[in-house]
Scaffold this motif. Structure first.
Motif, PDB file in Angstrom:
ATOM      1  N   UNK A 165       0.820  -1.214   0.000  1.00  0.00           N
ATOM      2  CA  UNK A 165       0.000   0.000   0.000  1.00  0.00           C
ATOM      3  C   UNK A 165       0.854   1.263   0.000  1.00  0.00           C
ATOM      4  N   UNK A 166       1.988   1.222   0.691  1.00  0.00           N
ATOM      5  CA  UNK A 166       2.848   2.403   0.714  1.00  0.00           C
ATOM      6  C   UNK A 166       3.708   2.501  -0.549  1.00  0.00           C
ATOM      7  N   UNK A 167       4.128   1.351  -1.069  1.00  0.00           N
ATOM      8  CA  UNK A 167       5.060   1.369  -2.197  1.00  0.00           C
ATOM      9  C   UNK A 167       4.367   1.770  -3.502  1.00  0.00           C
ATOM     10  N   UNK A 168       3.151   1.293  -3.718  1.00  0.00           N
ATOM     11  CA  UNK A 168       2.504   1.494  -5.016  1.00  0.00           C
ATOM     12  C   UNK A 168       2.401   2.981  -5.399  1.00  0.00           C
ATOM     13  N   UNK A 169       1.835   3.839  -4.530  1.00  0.00           N
ATOM     14  CA  UNK A 169       1.742   5.251  -4.934  1.00  0.00           C
ATOM     15  C   UNK A 169       3.109   5.924  -5.077  1.00  0.00           C
ATOM     16  N   UNK A 170       4.062   5.500  -4.273  1.00  0.00           N
ATOM     17  CA  UNK A 170       5.397   6.090  -4.367  1.00  0.00           C
ATOM     18  C   UNK A 170       6.054   5.732  -5.702  1.00  0.00           C
ATOM     19  N   UNK A 171       5.870   4.476  -6.126  1.00  0.00           N
ATOM     20  CA  UNK A 171       6.419   4.053  -7.418  1.00  0.00           C
ATOM     21  C   UNK A 171       5.798   4.854  -8.553  1.00  0.00           C
ATOM     22  N   UNK A 172       4.500   5.031  -8.448  1.00  0.00           N
ATOM     23  CA  UNK A 172       3.794   5.772  -9.490  1.00  0.00           C
ATOM     24  C   UNK A 172       4.318   7.208  -9.545  1.00  0.00           C
ATOM     25  N   UNK A 173       4.483   7.777  -8.363  1.00  0.00           N
ATOM     26  CA  UNK A 173       4.972   9.152  -8.242  1.00  0.00           C
ATOM     27  C   UNK A 173       6.361   9.290  -8.856  1.00  0.00           C
ATOM     28  N   UNK A 174       7.247   8.337  -8.564  1.00  0.00           N
ATOM     29  CA  UNK A 174       8.611   8.423  -9.092  1.00  0.00           C
ATOM     30  C   UNK A 174       8.638   8.166 -10.592  1.00  0.00           C
ATOM     31  N   UNK A 175       7.809   7.212 -11.021  1.00  0.00           N
ATOM     32  CA  UNK A 175       7.820   6.851 -12.445  1.00  0.00           C
ATOM     33  C   UNK A 175       7.333   7.992 -13.320  1.00  0.00           C
ATOM     34  N   UNK A 176       6.540   8.885 -12.730  1.00  0.00           N
ATOM     35  CA  UNK A 176       5.998   9.993 -13.512  1.00  0.00           C
ATOM     36  C   UNK A 176       7.090  10.965 -13.957  1.00  0.00           C
ATOM     37  N   UNK A 177       8.243  10.863 -13.341  1.00  0.00           N
ATOM     38  CA  UNK A 177       9.345  11.755 -13.706  1.00  0.00           C
ATOM     39  C   UNK A 177      10.017  11.248 -14.984  1.00  0.00           C
ATOM     40  N   UNK A 178      10.142  12.115 -15.957  1.00  0.00           N
ATOM     41  CA  UNK A 178      10.714  11.715 -17.238  1.00  0.00           C
ATOM     42  C   UNK A 178      12.115  11.144 -17.120  1.00  0.00           C
ATOM     43  N   UNK A 179      12.905  11.704 -16.191  1.00  0.00           N
ATOM     44  CA  UNK A 179      14.293  11.257 -16.047  1.00  0.00           C
ATOM     45  C   UNK A 179      14.410   9.850 -15.464  1.00  0.00           C
ATOM     46  N   UNK A 180      13.336   9.353 -14.834  1.00  0.00           N
ATOM     47  CA  UNK A 180      13.384   8.004 -14.243  1.00  0.00           C
ATOM     48  C   UNK A 180      12.996   6.988 -15.312  1.00  0.00           C
ATOM     49  N   UNK A 181      14.006   6.308 -15.877  1.00  0.00           N
ATOM     50  CA  UNK A 181      13.718   5.389 -16.976  1.00  0.00           C
ATOM     51  C   UNK A 181      13.095   4.091 -16.488  1.00  0.00           C
ATOM     52  N   UNK A 182      13.523   3.667 -15.318  1.00  0.00           N
ATOM     53  CA  UNK A 182      12.963   2.451 -14.728  1.00  0.00           C
ATOM     54  C   UNK A 182      12.914   2.654 -13.236  1.00  0.00           C
ATOM     55  N   UNK A 183      11.853   2.199 -12.608  1.00  0.00           N
ATOM     56  CA  UNK A 183      11.745   2.291 -11.155  1.00  0.00           C
ATOM     57  C   UNK A 183      11.317   0.928 -10.644  1.00  0.00           C
ATOM     58  N   UNK A 184      12.081   0.366  -9.729  1.00  0.00           N
ATOM     59  CA  UNK A 184      11.747  -0.956  -9.239  1.00  0.00           C
ATOM     60  C   UNK A 184      12.054  -1.049  -7.749  1.00  0.00           C
ATOM     61  N   UNK A 185      11.253  -1.840  -7.040  1.00  0.00           N
ATOM     62  CA  UNK A 185      11.556  -2.072  -5.630  1.00  0.00           C
ATOM     63  C   UNK A 185      12.412  -3.321  -5.527  1.00  0.00           C
ATOM     64  N   UNK A 186      13.485  -3.250  -4.753  1.00  0.00           N
ATOM     65  CA  UNK A 186      14.351  -4.416  -4.538  1.00  0.00           C
ATOM     66  C   UNK A 186      14.133  -4.924  -3.108  1.00  0.00           C
ATOM     67  N   UNK A 187      15.176  -5.467  -2.487  1.00  0.00           N
ATOM     68  CA  UNK A 187      15.117  -5.866  -1.077  1.00  0.00           C
ATOM     69  C   UNK A 187      14.120  -6.978  -0.782  1.00  0.00           C
ATOM     70  N   UNK A 188      13.798  -7.092   0.509  1.00  0.00           N
ATOM     71  CA  UNK A 188      12.892  -8.149   0.962  1.00  0.00           C
ATOM     72  C   UNK A 188      11.515  -8.002   0.307  1.00  0.00           C
ATOM     73  N   UNK A 189      11.158  -6.779  -0.059  1.00  0.00           N
ATOM     74  CA  UNK A 189       9.871  -6.550  -0.724  1.00  0.00           C
ATOM     75  C   UNK A 189       9.819  -7.310  -2.049  1.00  0.00           C
ATOM     76  N   UNK A 190      10.896  -7.237  -2.779  1.00  0.00           N
ATOM     77  CA  UNK A 190      10.918  -7.921  -4.083  1.00  0.00           C
ATOM     78  C   UNK A 190      11.002  -9.433  -3.901  1.00  0.00           C
ATOM     79  N   UNK A 191      11.641  -9.873  -2.841  1.00  0.00           N
ATOM     80  CA  UNK A 191      11.688 -11.312  -2.573  1.00  0.00           C
ATOM     81  C   UNK A 191      10.363 -11.810  -2.010  1.00  0.00           C
TER      82      UNK A 191
END
Ligand code: DGT
Ligand code: CA
Ligand code: CA
Ligand code: ZN
Length: 597
Positions: A165-191
């Motif tokens: 719930x916390x990550x989804x809107x933050x990812x969307x927010x970061x991805x909206x920036x043109x300079x961010x070509x890829x945005x991904x969560x790593x760490x235990x969240x990704x595992x």
């Protein structure tokens, strides 16, 4: 630069500290009003100050506040706050936010007990000193202690669904920036670990500054811990910490491997690289320039040392993609859920990585409740939800009568439910409705339903909902007895744990699993993110002891049917394949397995 949100936060703290000081309430209110105005203001105050606009034109901002804001924007500091902090410890602000405290009590605790921090308050309450204060008492002391526990829990680990719930809107927010070509969560969240300590975000970009700027100005950021050139770290208002790294394309895959972890998995990869004259870091895979000195550390210790590798790095051989990184150490790609150093590297090397179960493999859901007990939707509504998911069968498992507080079904109620199921089945040949029930295991291990009715059910799901703290020997005996009932088919949420809330029951899990396997009782992996019961390591044990698993949502409303991915992810962490999971069986095979006509 300073964001409006940061200005608002500092003004809010002024208000808090003034309140603790018992300042004039009108003055306090002026700060609160200003905070509200600024939080909703779209124009950056920084720009308004630069343009010499009149801040007092804004609602709730008078001369005094306008001066403070201008000072903060131009000098980076606000004198009024600095002065207040000298008089009142700013840690009292956390105390006054605890349930049942407030500014007056915080002041009293501070003045009379010398309490300045939450930790000190905890000790004082535990020693019973808080209850002795006038106007406090035992009740309030207990309330404070439970509030502190809550406070600490929130600074501890977050359930995966909370993190989502916390990550989804933050990812969307970061991805909206043109300079961010890829945005991904790593760490235990990704595992897809059941809980996460923090969120680690990786951004592919050749322009770190705007990425970092956008990151720290995310509206839910409460505190910026660090904001360097390519790495930043913030705490969100929820208490969750988020780390962010900006990496260039040639390092993206290597950084993704590194920050996905686990740490133990990384150590093993690095050792493998060293054995091949390579070194792996978050920047890439490189050739080793020199052969290690004779007295150099053995490869094991070398792999664990963080700084040794880059120093002697030569030409880069891989790093753009994860596949490339694994390829450089002669391994096929290993999916994140498996990266726990539980034998995945050996399996990968031998070409024996499991063919993990997928969400698409599931053909049914075997635990859900309807309005016949504590569910919010009718059987027909649940049916529609299951059909929509493409299921071939599902079980309606309302509670048995032992759960009196939610009005579980008795024999007579169950009979009536059979009638409704028969009628619905006639109209919906596309899906098989299994007559089922979540039957309580009573204290002595008997089941909360008459044997004739158990016989009449297609699928008997049994579970514990009471007497969680029986001593291990008795708890084990209780569950073993229930498993040996000839009607038992599935043991639901076997340990009864609730993540961050209730410990698992104390029993001999190995005996329970062995008994289930012997009696052809499947073990449930409850997909609800509060439960995830059995959990990954326990499921591995179950598989090794020959027990079968079912993944069920335990849905109490149609929307809960969508929780299935949480179960599947944990099943994948446990190396489960299609053949291990009974509700991945096609309808006929599934019915055959349980001898259902
Ligand atoms: P968490 O946050 O406690 O749920 O668990 P992780 O696995 O997300 O751990 P975290 O956030 O401390 O670090 C993210 C990843 O970065 C971790 O999985 C592996 C990598 N990493 C962090 N510290 C080290 C380290 O000291 N050595 C190695 N090899 N990798 C590390
Ligand atoms: Ca993490
Ligand atoms: Ca981290
Ligand atoms: Zn239950």
């Amino acid at each position: 630069m300073i964001e409006n949100i940061e200005i608002a936060k500092q003004l809010d703290e002024v208000g808090d500290l003034l309140e603790i000081q018992e300042a004039n309430p009108f003055r306090v209110r002026a700060y609160r009003n200003a905070v509200r105005t600024i939080t909703e203001l779209a124009t950056p105050l920084e720009r308004m100050v630069a343009d010499e606009e009149d801040l007092t034109a804004l609602p709730g901002i008078g001369k005094e506040l306008s001066r403070h804001i201008t000072e903060l924007v131009t000098t980076g500091e606000m004198g009024v706050l600095a002065e207040l902090r000298e008089d009142v410890p700013s840690t009292l602000v956390q105390i006054m936010r605890l349930p049942g405290v407030g500014p007056k009590s915080a002041r009293k605790l501070w003045h009379e007990l010398g309490v300045e921090t939450v930790e000190e308050l905890k000790s004082a309450a535990e020693e019973g000193r808080v209850s002795e204060l006038k106007g406090f008492g035992e009740k309030k002391q207990a309330l404070i202690l439970s509030g502190i526990e809550q406070f600490h829990r929130h600074s501890a680990r977050y359930r995966l669904d909370e993190a989502d719930r916390f990550a989804a809107p933050l990812l969307e927010y970061l991805s909206a920036l043109g300079e961010a070509e890829k945005v991904e969560v790593a760490g235990s969240y990704r595992r897809r670990c059941e809980t996460v300590g923090d969120i680690d975000i990786l951004v592919l970009s050749s322009a770190p500054e705007p990425v970092m700027e956008r990151f720290v100005s995310y509206p839910s950021v409460e505190k910026v811990l660090a904001a360097g050139g390519t790495r930043g770290s913030v705490v969100l208002r929820s208490g969750l910490q988020v780390d962010l790294r900006v990496v260039p394309a040639e390092s993206y895959g290597a950084a993704l491997v590194y920050f996905t972890g686990s740490k133990e998995h990384n150590i093993r990869l690095r050792k493998r690289a060293l054995d091949r004259g390579l070194t792996v870091s978050e920047y890439g895979v490189f050739e080793l320039l020199e052969t290690p000195e004779p007295e150099a550390k053995p490869a094991e210790a070398e792999a664990e040392s963080e700084d040794a590798a880059p120093r002697r790095a030569g030409r880069q051989v891989a790093g753009r993609t994860e596949k490339e990184v694994y390829g450089a150490v002669e391994l096929p790609y290993i999916i994140p859920e498996l990266r726990e150093a539980r034998g995945e590297i050996a399996a990968a090397e031998a070409g024996e990585l499991p063919d993990l179960v997928n969400l698409d493999d599931l053909r049914g859901d075997l635990q859900m409740h309807s309005t016949w007990s504590d569910g919010k939707n009718s059987i027909e509504e649940m049916l529609d939800g299951c059909v929509e998911r493409g299921y071939e069968y599902f079980a309606i498992t309302d509670h048995s009568k032992a759960l009196a507080m939610i009005e579980g079904l008795d024999e007579e109620g169950l009979q009536r439910q059979f009638g409704e199921i028969e009628e619905l089945s006639g109209r919906h040949p596309e899906i098989r409705i299994l007559r089922s029930m979540e039957v309580d295991i009573l204290a002595d291990g008997t089941l909360d339903l008459a044997d004739e009715m158990l016989e009449a059910l297609d699928l008997v799901v049994i579970s514990i909902h009471s007497m969680f703290s029986l001593p291990a020997a008795r708890q084990t005996e209780r569950v073993l007895k229930a498993l040996q009932h000839p009607a038992a088919d599935v043991l639901a949420h076997p340990t009864a744990r609730l993540i961050n809330k209730r410990e698992p029951v104390d029993f001999d899990l190995e005996q329970v699993i062995a008994c289930a396997a012997e009696n052809r009782v499947a073990l449930e992996l409850n997909a609800n993110p509060h439960r995830l019961d059995l959990k990954d390591t326990q499921l591995m044990l179950a598989k090794s002891l020959g027990a079968k698993v079912v993944i069920s949502t335990d849905a109490h409303r149609v929307a809960d049917l969508a929780l299935m991915p949480y179960g599947v992810e944990q099943a994948r962490r446990a190396w489960l394949e299609k053949g291990d999971v009974l509700n991945a069986f096609p309808r006929e095979d599934f019915l055959d397995y349980f001898g259902i006509e």
